[in-house]
Structure formats: structure tokens, C-alpha cells
Write a protein that holds these residues in place. Structure first.
Motif, mmCIF file in Angstrom:
data_model
loop_
_atom_site.group_PDB
_atom_site.id
_atom_site.type_symbol
_atom_site.label_atom_id
_atom_site.label_comp_id
_atom_site.label_asym_id
_atom_site.label_seq_id
_atom_site.Cartn_x
_atom_site.Cartn_y
_atom_site.Cartn_z
ATOM 1 N N UNK A 1 0.848 -1.202 0.000
ATOM 2 C CA UNK A 1 0.000 0.000 0.000
ATOM 3 C C UNK A 1 0.888 1.258 0.000
ATOM 4 N N UNK A 2 1.964 1.212 0.774
ATOM 5 C CA UNK A 2 2.905 2.337 0.793
ATOM 6 C C UNK A 2 3.425 2.629 -0.613
ATOM 7 N N UNK A 3 3.890 1.564 -1.304
ATOM 8 C CA UNK A 3 4.401 1.746 -2.666
ATOM 9 C C UNK A 3 3.352 2.388 -3.566
ATOM 10 N N UNK B 1 10.348 6.147 0.599
ATOM 11 C CA UNK B 1 10.018 4.823 1.131
ATOM 12 C C UNK B 1 9.764 4.874 2.633
ATOM 13 N N UNK B 2 10.066 6.004 3.248
ATOM 14 C CA UNK B 2 9.770 6.159 4.674
ATOM 15 C C UNK B 2 8.339 6.610 4.938
ATOM 16 N N UNK B 3 7.509 6.704 3.871
ATOM 17 C CA UNK B 3 6.109 7.096 4.066
ATOM 18 C C UNK B 3 5.470 6.192 5.132
ATOM 19 N N UNK B 4 4.935 6.819 6.157
ATOM 20 C CA UNK B 4 4.307 6.070 7.250
ATOM 21 C C UNK B 4 5.281 5.551 8.285
ATOM 22 N N UNK B 5 6.591 5.614 7.977
ATOM 23 C CA UNK B 5 7.563 4.933 8.827
ATOM 24 C C UNK B 5 8.111 5.782 9.964
#
Lengths: 340, 340
Positions: free
Chosen positions: B174-176, B231-235
Motif C-alpha cells: 500500500x505504501x508503494x 520509502x519512509x512514508x508512514x515509517x
């Protein structure tokens, strides 16, 4: 202070010649730098290191192991070292190998600089990016290849070194001359350690020449597919001898170079083995050792440079021209038996 | 089996799609390969691993530490692994992180391959070359960035995974979709985990699409200077929540993405936060958590992506378009207080 920026692979290393430890602050930001050193150097340079964050290790190869690395990692965390921090290794090959390895892996790699603190480190160990720790009897079993961001050469650090440390360094300088630089070989023939100790200008020029010679070899071949192998001249046998006998690295390399010169004579018609041995002796290093070949060859059989029953052995075509030669282990053994 | 060779930085990685564990012998020489795996996967695939040298670790993140690495190093020495050896990591992110790190440092780097054994590892953890171990509470504090030589994707390995492992994987998928691929987002909206479990062809295509999407991001920006940050979205928030609460990585990332979508609405006028939250819920993941913001912000203050009093926070301009945004910590805190 002369600055020279040199690209090796993807990295650029800044070389600072003719400077001193006190110029470190012009090269790296004091607030974001941690200096890794050993008790010996810290004892001598405590005053100059005032105000720098330091991590001080006990000296010696025995500490070049993972448990030391683990301890330093925790000290870096304690010092709040982050991605913008620089780790500076101030010391001999043990310290630069540790600093290089720790800096390559802490936070997946932070900026690293070296201030080599021995002649050997200045002309050899600090250059080329190889780093790591020993595992049991296996030297440098774990490590990486990663170039430092800067190298600061301070010839004044040599003044406190004992004679055998000078000999260790000159073993590698003679090696460089043998494989790559006939003119430097002639310069070495014309003087000796005492001569260089007295002549600071000649010493500084010699340091610079050797650092750049090794750099050039590494630059062409960072991962040791070709030319970098030449730097193993004298080292294949030396590693085996160091394992078995109480020899300094310089002594072992000296004997290894003397024997490699003899093998060069027998295999390639090299005519100047005597000149090589004479210069080795001139710098206080041995050219011969009586030993039982069997245990030595047991170790050579496990050499990293071995391929099946042959060794990549570095020989001399002439002084200033080393070559990689594939030799059957049996041939090496026969020649060494004849010499010893 | 489809083979795709992709260059990242100086390295080339061969991607094998649509193959299986039994094709490993066509990719690496059995005699010179050591397979690192954990007891869970070894228990399931013992038969297929017959004849391969294996090192089997106890499962779990608790073992992702230096002492495990030290033990494996000694086992590699015992197995006489040399410069021509290949280390294959067969397992989830813990195993591929360990195998990548060990392979990057054993003998200063040997050939490494991964067979990701979880959905999360297939679409995310095994790709991009980041590896390492935890030190105390600090995740991945020590490691390197080094690309594997090959990645072998075996969708059959997913069949034995429990539901929460599927959810962990889908959080990254989902992040991707959110940051890079609006078409995939629509595909995800049209089905769910049960749907992909039934439709092997769609699942294989989804794996391939996500592996290549992450690869492309890493390819442009191996060392995380720019695009890789997306790629750190949400992280950012997820790491803090994982530290404080008993959440799986997927749950924490899901909550992090939901909150980042709200922050995107408030900061960038992003209008589709509800759609993001709906798709998160559709894959069995949470979109909300009641928590006291103070301890969470104490951790965010120590985030690696922090610069002084601001955070690099990943937001969405629209679905399929993530952006790096510098936000004052106070702003992030205010918005999160409003939501929770």
C-alpha cells in the motif's frame, strides 16, 4: 599544508601532506568528530587532543577484534554520534583498521578520516580502504573495503617511534621500490634509517612518494583483481612465518622479499636478488631464517591467494617491476628448501 | 523462470521471478554455497535443502544482533567458506539483513543472494541492499549498504505464512502504491488478501511489480539522498509507535500512513485521506491508535531523519505521488494531538 584530492572508485579522499595534528580542526568540525586512538598515542598527544571527543583503546593487535568494535559502537552511541559525525582514527594500522571498519558500519557508514601514527601506517596500512578485525588466528577475516574521506600526514608523529617501528615501515617502502619504483630503490640504497631520521625534508618527501605510490596502485585496482596483488610482494611467505615464529611484520616481510627475490632469480632470471637483500639488511631487517618448511607449507596451503595447488606469487622481473606469477606449491617448496 | 539483471550503483543484481527454491542450484554452485536460514523455514523446507550446507538460526528479531553474526562467522570458517563462496539468505527480513551484513564483511565481502521468505521481505526488506543488526534498542544501528548478487522469488514460500504476515507485507505494498503507483492503488482497492491468496497469477504479478518499484527508487538514489526517502512514508511515526506499543511492523506502518495522510490533507490539501484509510482497513490493518503524544514525540526527537527541530516527513500530494516535506516537530505534534 598541501592538499591533494584523489578519486578511488566512487570515493574521493583528501590527502593532507606537511601538516600536523593541530590542523585537524581545519579538516573536520570539532563538535561533530570523535577521535579513536590508543593509550600510547593519547599519552603523548593528550594536550593537542584537548577539547576533542576521544575514545581511547588499549594498544596492540590483540585488541583488533569484534568485542573492541562492539565497545566502540556503544561509546559512539553514548557520544550521540549521528550521520553527520566523523570518526578519526589516530594511530597505527590497528587503529586505522578499526576506525575504518567501525566508520563503515556505524549507521551504515559515517565519514572517516585517518591520522596514521606509525611509519607503516603512513606508507601502507592507512591507504587503500581495507579495514577489519581478526577472528581467532585469522587476520582481517571480517571487514570491508571503503576509502577514508581524508588522510592527514603528520611526520612529527614519527619522532617518538622506537627503531623497530621504523624498520617495519621501511620493509613496506622497500617493497614499493622493488615492485614499482627503481629510482626510489636507488635513493634507499644511498642512505639508511638514521639518514632519514636526520633529514626531515627527505623523510617527508619519502612519505608522500610512498603514500601516493600505493594510492595509485589501489586506484587502478581497488578490489585486488590485478595490480593491487603486487602489494603482496614478500607477504605470502611473511604471513605464514608471522603465524609460526615471533617476528615483527617488517621482519617477516623482509625475509619474504628476500626469498621471493631468489625465486624470481630461479623462475624469471632476475639478476639482482643480492641488491635487494643488501638494501633490506641496510635498513636493519633480516634476509634469512632457518625453518622447517613443512608447517610453513601447511599454512601456505590455506592462503587466501591460493587456487587449487598453485599460488599467486609476486615476483620481480627487475627492480621496479613486480609481476604476478602462478607457481605450483611444489615449486615454491623446492626452492625454499634449497635456500633454507 | 524469468531473469532480469538490474544495475544499482556499481553492482548488478539478477532478479529471478516465477521460479522456486528448487532452482537455486541453477543460480549458485552447490559446493561453494552456504544457506543461512531460520528454524521455521528450515523445518518446512528441510527436504529441498538436502545436500546444501546450511546454518540455521533461531527465528526472531531478538537474534538480529552482533553475537549472532559472530557465531555465523565462526560457522563459515568451519565450513571453509572462501572468497569464491556464496552466502544465501533464505528467510524474512531478519535473515536477509543478517545474511547481507555477514556477506558484506566476511573476507571483506563475498557473493550474497537472497530468497525472501515472507511477503514483506519479497516486496521490501530484501531489496535495496540495506543490511545490519540492532544494538540494544537501536534498530539497524550497525550495517552496510551493499546490493545482493541475486534475488530468487518463490511465491510458493508464502503459502505457509499466517495472516498477520500477509498484512505486514501489504502495508508496504500500500505504501508503494501511495507514493508511486496510482494504478496499483486502484488494483488494491478492487480486491483484498483473500483475493490475492486465491489468484496466484495476480499475486506473482503484484510481487514482481512491487520488487521492481522499490528497485527503481533505490536505483535512482542508493544512499538515500532524495527519492529513497519516500520509502519512509508512514515509517517515521511507525518506528516510534513500534518502540512504545506491542504492534507488528505492518500495523505501525498502517497507522503511520493514515496519520501521514491526515497531515498531507492539512499541510498540502491532499483530498484522499479517506481512500487511503479505506484501503488500509481493507487489508486488515488499523488506521488509528489512541496514545499519549508526549513519549512518542520524545522518540521522534531522536529520529535519524531529524534535523534540529524539524523532521523530513513524507507526505502525499495525491495518490501515487509522495513528496519529502520538512515539518517543524511542533506542527506534527499539533496535528497528531488533534487526531488522537
Amino acid at each position: 599544508m598541501e592538499k591533494k584530492s584523489i578519486r578511488i572508485g566512487q570515493a574521493v579522499t583528501d590527502y593532507y601532506f606537511g601538516g600536523g595534528l593541530k590542523q585537524l580542526a581545519t579538516v573536520t568540525d570539532k563538535r561533530h568528530t570523535v577521535v579513536l586512538t590508543d593509550e600510547n598515542l593519547y599519552g603523548i598527544y593528550e594536550k593537542q587532543l584537548k577539547g576533542w571527543k576521544t575514545i581511547v583503546l588499549p594498544p596492540g593487535e590483540a585488541h583488533k577484534q569484534q568485542s573492541t568494535v562492539d565497545g566502540v559502537m556503544n561509546q559512539l552511541i553514548g557520544a550521540e554520534a549521528d550521520r553527520k559525525s566523523t570518526l578519526v582514527g589516530l594511530g597505527g594500522g590497528v587503529i586505522t583498521d578499526l576506525a575504518g571498519y567501525i566508520g563503515a558500519t556505524y549507521l551504515r557508514g559515517i565519514r572517516v578520516g585517518f591520522i596514521p601514527g606509525s611509519l607503516l601506517a603512513m606508507v601502507d596500512a592507512s591507504i587503500g580502504g581495507k579495514n577489519g578485525v581478526d577472528v581467532g588466528v585469522y587476520k582481517n577475516l571480517v571487514g570491508t573495503i571503503r576509502q577514508p574521506s581524508f588522510l592527514l600526514f603528520d611526520a612529527a608523529l614519527l619522532q617518538s617511534l622506537p627503531e623497530n617501528e621504523w624498520q617495519n615501515g621501511f620493509a613496506e617502502i622497500i617493497k614499493h621500490a622493488c615492485i614499482k619504483d627503481a629510482a626510489m630503490f636507488r635513493e634507499l640504497e644511498a642512505t639508511d634509517i638514521a639518514g632519514y631520521r636526520k633529514n626531515k625534508k627527505a623523510l617527508a618527501a619519502l612519505l608522500r612518494r610512498n603514500a601516493l605510490l600505493k594510492t595509485k596502485v589501489v586506484q587502478k585496482d581497488e578490489t585486488e583483481q590485478g595490480d593491487r596483488k603486487l602489494l603482496n610482494f614478500g607477504h605470502t611467505l611473511a604471513h605464514a612465518l608471522e603465524n609460526l615464529f615471533q617476528l615483527s611484520h617488517g621482519e617477516a616481510v623482509a625475509i619474504g622479499m628476500a626469498y621471493a627475490s631468489e625465486i624470481s632469480a630461479s623462475e624469471l632470471g632476475f639478476r639482482q636478488a643480492e641488491r635487494v637483500k643488501r638494501v633490506i639488511a641496510q635498513y636493519g631487517l633480516p634476509t634469512k631464517l632457518s625453518f622447517d618448511p613443512d608447517p610453513v607449507f601447511d599454512i601456505l596451503k590455506h592462503d587466501k591467494k591460493r587456487e587449487r595447488d598453485s599460488l599467486h606469487y609476486i615476483l620481480l622481473e627487475r627492480i621496479g617491476k613486480g609481476v604476478v606469477h602462478t607457481l605450483p606449491l611444489t615449486t615454491v617448496k623446492k626452492i625454499i628448501e634449497q635456500i633454507s
